[in-house]
Design an enzyme around this catalytic site. Structure first.
Site, PDB file in Angstrom:
ATOM      1  N   ASN A   1       0.867  -1.177   0.000  1.00  0.00           N
ATOM      2  CA  ASN A   1       0.000   0.000   0.000  1.00  0.00           C
ATOM      3  C   ASN A   1       0.908   1.234   0.000  1.00  0.00           C
ATOM      4  O   ASN A   1       1.478   1.591   1.023  1.00  0.00           O
ATOM      5  CB  ASN A   1      -0.884  -0.029   1.254  1.00  0.00           C
ATOM      6  CG  ASN A   1      -1.857   1.137   1.303  1.00  0.00           C
ATOM      7  OD1 ASN A   1      -1.825   2.031   0.446  1.00  0.00           O
ATOM      8  ND2 ASN A   1      -2.710   1.135   2.306  1.00  0.00           N
TER       9      ASN A   1
ATOM     10  N   ARG B   1      -2.316  -2.116  -3.624  1.00  0.00           N
ATOM     11  CA  ARG B   1      -3.578  -1.411  -3.426  1.00  0.00           C
ATOM     12  C   ARG B   1      -3.595  -0.198  -4.351  1.00  0.00           C
ATOM     13  O   ARG B   1      -2.634   0.562  -4.400  1.00  0.00           O
ATOM     14  CB  ARG B   1      -3.674  -0.934  -1.982  1.00  0.00           C
ATOM     15  CG  ARG B   1      -4.899  -0.097  -1.771  1.00  0.00           C
ATOM     16  CD  ARG B   1      -4.875   0.576  -0.432  1.00  0.00           C
ATOM     17  NE  ARG B   1      -6.091   1.328  -0.259  1.00  0.00           N
ATOM     18  CZ  ARG B   1      -6.186   2.421   0.471  1.00  0.00           C
ATOM     19  NH1 ARG B   1      -5.134   2.887   1.098  1.00  0.00           N
ATOM     20  NH2 ARG B   1      -7.325   3.047   0.588  1.00  0.00           N
TER      21      ARG B   1
ATOM     22  N   HIS C   1     -13.066   1.860   0.187  1.00  0.00           N
ATOM     23  CA  HIS C   1     -12.958   0.800   1.207  1.00  0.00           C
ATOM     24  C   HIS C   1     -13.501  -0.536   0.705  1.00  0.00           C
ATOM     25  O   HIS C   1     -13.858  -1.403   1.502  1.00  0.00           O
ATOM     26  CB  HIS C   1     -13.735   1.148   2.500  1.00  0.00           C
ATOM     27  CG  HIS C   1     -13.189   2.298   3.277  1.00  0.00           C
ATOM     28  ND1 HIS C   1     -14.013   3.224   3.893  1.00  0.00           N
ATOM     29  CD2 HIS C   1     -11.933   2.677   3.546  1.00  0.00           C
ATOM     30  CE1 HIS C   1     -13.263   4.128   4.501  1.00  0.00           C
ATOM     31  NE2 HIS C   1     -11.995   3.816   4.319  1.00  0.00           N
TER      32      HIS C   1
ATOM     33  N   HIS D   1     -17.583   0.260   8.158  1.00  0.00           N
ATOM     34  CA  HIS D   1     -16.120   0.395   8.250  1.00  0.00           C
ATOM     35  C   HIS D   1     -15.865   1.766   8.861  1.00  0.00           C
ATOM     36  O   HIS D   1     -16.012   2.791   8.198  1.00  0.00           O
ATOM     37  CB  HIS D   1     -15.505   0.285   6.849  1.00  0.00           C
ATOM     38  CG  HIS D   1     -14.022   0.502   6.820  1.00  0.00           C
ATOM     39  ND1 HIS D   1     -13.111  -0.479   6.492  1.00  0.00           N
ATOM     40  CD2 HIS D   1     -13.278   1.608   7.093  1.00  0.00           C
ATOM     41  CE1 HIS D   1     -11.884   0.005   6.569  1.00  0.00           C
ATOM     42  NE2 HIS D   1     -11.961   1.273   6.925  1.00  0.00           N
TER      43      HIS D   1
ATOM     44  N   GLY E   1     -10.897   7.143   8.248  1.00  0.00           N
ATOM     45  CA  GLY E   1     -11.863   7.252   7.151  1.00  0.00           C
ATOM     46  C   GLY E   1     -12.979   6.268   7.447  1.00  0.00           C
ATOM     47  O   GLY E   1     -12.743   5.251   8.091  1.00  0.00           O
TER      48      GLY E   1
ATOM     49  N   ARG F   1     -12.962  14.338   8.135  1.00  0.00           N
ATOM     50  CA  ARG F   1     -13.843  14.672   7.005  1.00  0.00           C
ATOM     51  C   ARG F   1     -15.276  14.899   7.493  1.00  0.00           C
ATOM     52  O   ARG F   1     -15.742  14.202   8.399  1.00  0.00           O
ATOM     53  CB  ARG F   1     -13.849  13.552   5.962  1.00  0.00           C
ATOM     54  CG  ARG F   1     -12.514  13.340   5.292  1.00  0.00           C
ATOM     55  CD  ARG F   1     -12.666  12.366   4.123  1.00  0.00           C
ATOM     56  NE  ARG F   1     -11.376  11.903   3.651  1.00  0.00           N
ATOM     57  CZ  ARG F   1     -10.994  10.628   3.655  1.00  0.00           C
ATOM     58  NH1 ARG F   1     -11.817   9.666   4.079  1.00  0.00           N
ATOM     59  NH2 ARG F   1      -9.810  10.295   3.222  1.00  0.00           N
TER      60      ARG F   1
ATOM     61  N   ILE G   1     -12.113   2.163  14.713  1.00  0.00           N
ATOM     62  CA  ILE G   1     -13.166   2.496  15.680  1.00  0.00           C
ATOM     63  C   ILE G   1     -14.185   1.363  15.782  1.00  0.00           C
ATOM     64  O   ILE G   1     -14.548   0.931  16.883  1.00  0.00           O
ATOM     65  CB  ILE G   1     -13.834   3.832  15.273  1.00  0.00           C
ATOM     66  CG1 ILE G   1     -12.798   4.958  15.368  1.00  0.00           C
ATOM     67  CG2 ILE G   1     -15.046   4.122  16.133  1.00  0.00           C
ATOM     68  CD1 ILE G   1     -13.224   6.276  14.740  1.00  0.00           C
TER      69      ILE G   1
ATOM     70  N   GLU H   1      -7.299  -5.971   4.879  1.00  0.00           N
ATOM     71  CA  GLU H   1      -7.195  -5.644   3.459  1.00  0.00           C
ATOM     72  C   GLU H   1      -5.996  -6.341   2.809  1.00  0.00           C
ATOM     73  O   GLU H   1      -6.047  -6.715   1.640  1.00  0.00           O
ATOM     74  CB  GLU H   1      -7.120  -4.122   3.285  1.00  0.00           C
ATOM     75  CG  GLU H   1      -8.462  -3.475   3.593  1.00  0.00           C
ATOM     76  CD  GLU H   1      -8.387  -2.000   3.923  1.00  0.00           C
ATOM     77  OE1 GLU H   1      -8.742  -1.213   3.056  1.00  0.00           O
ATOM     78  OE2 GLU H   1      -7.986  -1.649   5.047  1.00  0.00           O
TER      79      GLU H   1
HETATM   80  P1  ADP Z   1      -7.442   4.512   8.874  1.00  0.00           P
HETATM   81  O1  ADP Z   1      -6.982   3.157   8.389  1.00  0.00           O
HETATM   82  O2  ADP Z   1      -8.659   5.033   8.174  1.00  0.00           O
HETATM   83  O3  ADP Z   1      -6.352   5.537   9.004  1.00  0.00           O
HETATM   84  P2  ADP Z   1      -7.989   3.083  11.339  1.00  0.00           P
HETATM   85  O4  ADP Z   1      -8.906   2.039  10.816  1.00  0.00           O
HETATM   86  O5  ADP Z   1      -6.631   2.693  11.756  1.00  0.00           O
HETATM   87  O6  ADP Z   1      -7.935   4.333  10.371  1.00  0.00           O
HETATM   88  O7  ADP Z   1      -8.736   3.767  12.585  1.00  0.00           O
HETATM   89  C1  ADP Z   1      -8.174   4.802  13.321  1.00  0.00           C
HETATM   90  C2  ADP Z   1      -9.173   5.188  14.425  1.00  0.00           C
HETATM   91  O8  ADP Z   1      -9.381   4.045  15.274  1.00  0.00           O
HETATM   92  C3  ADP Z   1      -8.677   6.331  15.301  1.00  0.00           C
HETATM   93  O9  ADP Z   1      -9.721   7.261  15.514  1.00  0.00           O
HETATM   94  C4  ADP Z   1      -8.345   5.614  16.595  1.00  0.00           C
HETATM   95  O10 ADP Z   1      -8.543   6.428  17.713  1.00  0.00           O
HETATM   96  C5  ADP Z   1      -9.381   4.491  16.599  1.00  0.00           C
HETATM   97  N1  ADP Z   1      -9.003   3.462  17.567  1.00  0.00           N
HETATM   98  C6  ADP Z   1      -7.956   2.619  17.521  1.00  0.00           C
HETATM   99  N2  ADP Z   1      -7.900   1.887  18.664  1.00  0.00           N
HETATM  100  C7  ADP Z   1      -8.926   2.311  19.445  1.00  0.00           C
HETATM  101  C8  ADP Z   1      -9.412   1.962  20.737  1.00  0.00           C
HETATM  102  N3  ADP Z   1      -8.803   1.031  21.453  1.00  0.00           N
HETATM  103  N4  ADP Z   1     -10.505   2.601  21.207  1.00  0.00           N
HETATM  104  C9  ADP Z   1     -11.101   3.555  20.492  1.00  0.00           C
HETATM  105  N5  ADP Z   1     -10.712   3.934  19.259  1.00  0.00           N
HETATM  106  C10 ADP Z   1      -9.641   3.313  18.750  1.00  0.00           C
END
Ligand code: ADP
Length: 394
Positions: free
Chosen positions: A7, A88, A177, A205, A209, A238, A329, A381
């Site tokens: 990626n 990706r 996604h 998801h 994002g 966003r 999240i 992914e």
């Molecule tokens: P992306 O791949 O879109 O950058 P992720 O799927 O890694 O994002 O998600 C990042 C989000 O997940 C952040 O807002 C982070 O705070 C949240 N997150 C990760 N672990 C936890 C947790 N233990 N509790 C709450 N939120 C979490």
């Protein structure tokens, strides 16, 4: 068979080296700050972690260094062991309805749709070219974020705007996604013990994002992101859906260009915009615990829009076997899952409190009474990229 899933972003390169078909992760890592001073290089393998800070000027340098390290650390005995690479690619436009083996024609086509994803596609291509130069003799595959949503019907993907915007410029909903939505829907069917063809699912998801997807019989029939990833539900930074007239209004009031306002909607909105201090869900939930009103508003707003989309997709699907939570999240923030489920009680869903307290595990988190199952499914992914790569090269 060893497959590399890649990626490549504008200043980063993430990879996983997987043994297929067992899907065992031999090594994973990331090179960050490519072309910026003090690049960070981290590799995990065999339960070990190696981290280095050095200057890496280009993606080509990053790839050369990664391949050298794989040998030095004896992660592979020879680079010939890597049988194929899956990349990706964010935007496949309408041309790519599935993953493809990369040829010069495919590269040209990815370049052609780059105006639809000017931040992402050129970065993805840089990764493809860097690997092709370093390992010219092995097949490479492109896996598109948009491909899974190409099954949408025009009624779902067309906007009610002048039709020529679509024919001339490709203005329509593409959705993103897709690799994650596809992976999670396949896992969900397994967890439900059903043939995927007989399942109706809503996938949430929710990471930094975030997008929702209505999946009927394994096919995407609607999704919340749109022409770009800005649409749909509020995210880390966003806005999600807003009245487009706000763009012109703020541009006039704040004397900002359209680009600057769109940048605000992409980078200064969502959790960050409403809370005023963070885009990170963990920070927000800490602030919620101490009664911070803006953070409460930010998480409530997001949950409301997620619930609205779930309601809409439930009606679109006609029935629903499972609502699935995934990504940072969705997998971890029990509080967000609870907030969403509280708002869709009318669907007869009941969350199991104890199970919902778990994090990042594949499990059913609704009670037996729940009319629709609620699933927590960690997304993957990279595995999807590796699976598609194997499917296409064998
Ligand atoms: P992306 O791949 O879109 O950058 P992720 O799927 O890694 O994002 O998600 C990042 C989000 O997940 C952040 O807002 C982070 O705070 C949240 N997150 C990760 N672990 C936890 C947790 N233990 N509790 C709450 N939120 C979490």
């Amino acid at each position: 068979m060893k497959i590399m899933a890649v990626n490549a972003g504008s200043s980063s390169l993430k990879y996983q080296l997987l043994e297929m078909p067992s899907e065992f992760v031999i090594s994973s890592g990331v090179i960050e700050r490519i072309g910026i001073k003090d690049s960070i290089f981290s590799i995990k393998y065999n339960g070990k972690k190696v981290k280095d800070t050095l200057n890496i000027e280009t993606h080509k340098d990053a790839v050369d260094m990664l391949l050298r390290k794989l040998g030095e650390l004896k992660i592979v005995n020879s680079l010939d062991e890597i049988e194929a690479i899956g990349h990706r690619v964010v935007h496949g436009g309408e041309k790519f309805k599935d993953s493809v083996i990369i040829t010069q024609e495919v590269i040209d086509a990815i370049e052609e749709v780059s105006d639809l994803a000017p931040l992402h596609n050129p970065a993805n291509l840089t990764g493809i070219k860097a690997f092709s130069t370093a390992l010219p003799n092995i097949p490479t595959v492109a896996v598109f974020d948009t491909a899974f949503h190409q099954t949408m019907d025009p009624v779902a993907y067309m906007y009610s705007v002048p039709y020529e915007w679509y024919t001339k410029y490709g203005v329509r909903k593409y959705g993103f996604h897709g690799t994650s939505h596809k992976y999670v829907s396949q896992r969900a069917a397994k967890m439900l013990g059903k043939d995927i063809k007989d399942t109706k699912l809503i996938i949430c998801h929710i990471g930094n994002g975030a997008s929702l997807c209505a999946v009927d019989g394994g096919k995407s029939i609607d999704t919340s992101m749109g022409f770009t990833p800005l649409a749909g539900i509020p995210m880390g930074t966003r806005s999600g859906d807003i009245d487009p007239a706000i763009v012109q209004f703020i541009s006039e009031k704040e004397k900002k260009s359209l680009d600057e306002v769109i940048d605000d909607l992409n980078k200064k909105s969502g959790y960050l915009g409403l809370s005023g201090f963070s885009s990170d869900s963990r920070d927000l939930w800490d602030a919620v615990a101490s009664g911070d009103k803006k953070s409460i508003l930010a998480v409530q707003k997001q949950a409301k829009i997620i619930a609205d989309y779930i309601g809409a997709y439930y009606l679109t699907l006609g029935r629903c076997d499972a609502i699935c939570f995934t990504a940072g999240i969705g997998e971890n923030a029990s509080e967000t899952r609870k907030l969403v489920v509280d708002k869709i009680k009318a669907l007869g869903v009941v969350l199991d409190k104890k199970k919902n307290a778990h994090q990042s595990e594949e499990m059913i988190i609704s009670t037996k009474r729940s009319r629709i199952k609620i699933l927590m499914i960690p997304t993957n992914e990279e595995v999807m990229i590796a699976r598609d790569t194997v499917r296409l090269i064998t």
